[in-house]
Design an enzyme around this catalytic site. Sequence first.
Site, PDB file in Angstrom:
ATOM      1  N   GLY A 204       0.923  -1.125   0.033  1.00 13.85           N
ATOM      2  CA  GLY A 204      -0.031   0.143   0.027  1.00 13.85           C
ATOM      3  C   GLY A 204       0.884   1.254  -0.088  1.00 13.85           C
TER       4      GLY A 204
ATOM      5  CB  SER B  19       4.480  -3.182  -3.074  1.00 11.87           C
ATOM      6  OG  SER B  19       4.327  -2.091  -3.699  1.00 11.87           O
ATOM      7  CD1 TRP B  20       3.557   0.011   3.135  1.00 12.62           C
ATOM      8  CD2 TRP B  20       4.834   1.522   2.617  1.00 12.62           C
ATOM      9  NE1 TRP B  20       3.861   0.353   4.199  1.00 12.62           N
ATOM     10  CE2 TRP B  20       4.638   1.755   4.145  1.00 12.62           C
ATOM     11  CE3 TRP B  20       5.796   2.627   2.310  1.00 12.62           C
ATOM     12  CZ2 TRP B  20       5.202   2.364   4.957  1.00 12.62           C
ATOM     13  CZ3 TRP B  20       6.104   3.624   3.049  1.00 12.62           C
ATOM     14  CH2 TRP B  20       6.000   3.296   4.200  1.00 12.62           C
TER      15      TRP B  20
ATOM     16  CG  ASP C 145       6.853  -3.347 -10.281  1.00 14.22           C
ATOM     17  OD1 ASP C 145       5.987  -2.786 -10.400  1.00 14.22           O
ATOM     18  OD2 ASP C 145       6.985  -4.020  -9.123  1.00 14.22           O
TER      19      ASP C 145
ATOM     20  CG  HIS D 168       3.612  -4.296  -8.331  1.00 19.43           C
ATOM     21  ND1 HIS D 168       4.906  -3.901  -7.716  1.00 19.43           N
ATOM     22  CD2 HIS D 168       2.774  -3.972  -7.202  1.00 19.43           C
ATOM     23  CE1 HIS D 168       4.713  -3.430  -6.294  1.00 19.43           C
ATOM     24  NE2 HIS D 168       3.454  -3.518  -6.253  1.00 19.43           N
TER      25      HIS D 168
END
Length: 346
Positions: free
Chosen positions: A45, A112-113, A260, A290
């Site tokens: 996120g 990711s985050w 990605d 991604h």
Amino acid sequence: FRSKYPPIEANETGFMKPLDSDIHTIYWEESGNPQGKPVVVLHGGPGGGCPPSYRQYFDAQRYRIIMFDQRGAGKSTPLAELRENTTWHLIRDMEQLREQLNVEKWVVFGGSWGSTLSLAYAETHPDHVTALVLRGIFLCRCEGTSWIFPYAHEKFAQHIPAVERGDLVSAYHRRVTCDDPETRLAASMEWTGWEMWVSNLIVDEKKVEEGEDPDFAESFARIETHYFTHCGFFHKENQLIEDVDKIRDIPATIVQGRYDVVCPIKSCWELHTACAQPALSRFRTADSGHSMSEAGITSELIKAEPPSFPPLCSRATAQCSRGASALELTGDRHVLRTLIQHLEDL
């Protein structure tokens, strides 16, 4: 070929009250083997939450799987709350949870985050990290390749008046945090829909539908834009790269989709070129983006999976050109398999 482990239920769930906040309550859970190797899962996120399917990344016989929803996300309350919600609050939450669960050290697993938070946590508390498993490196900088999906990006941009399009993140942040519910929801749906749309190289309609849930969309958009407009609340722009010496001795692997566009490979390259050790592994990829749900990798990855799990700064630098040393650049179904393999090698 490897696939996810079978679904399992949580052994224990609970809510933790952060010591530094009277606002937030953090949902956490444990699954797998209570006596197994501890691993903490950091969702993306920010604002994404940890779905039950994340438990399936690990061998439940070998791992004590710890998951929690970060402030304002998932089952944590209040949903979408931005007050007292920064990277450093989340790191303190992790330390409080680690101590509460009597964990001395754990594997930190994030994509990711989640990779951003993993790196920030490890650089702050390296003595509490057994290993890092990172996917889709995000250094919390404004990077992207929206030109790859111009027709989708045009719709995303057109929600914002032309005069404000020079800074779409700030423009969306103003709308998703405003007092008008209709404006807030409309902007949240556009923001979240855009990310769901570009997360897969081949659009996953199921993921797009998931992003259409109003509660999820608003939470996701509010927390993401909150962190992005504040550059992740880092003390300096390139902090994660500049502080990489603090985690040189931590075993790690990074898995990166070649195509990605949410977290482009440039960040992965920078993280690895910050390390001076020679390459140990060589991998290739095909049509991965991604999302971990994406297919499209050959059996070359399976045959080339390394038998060891070396420190972060002695891994390969990322490169896609022929004949060059390369990091594990995998198709997203095989992102999962590579992560599982590396965890088993610990």
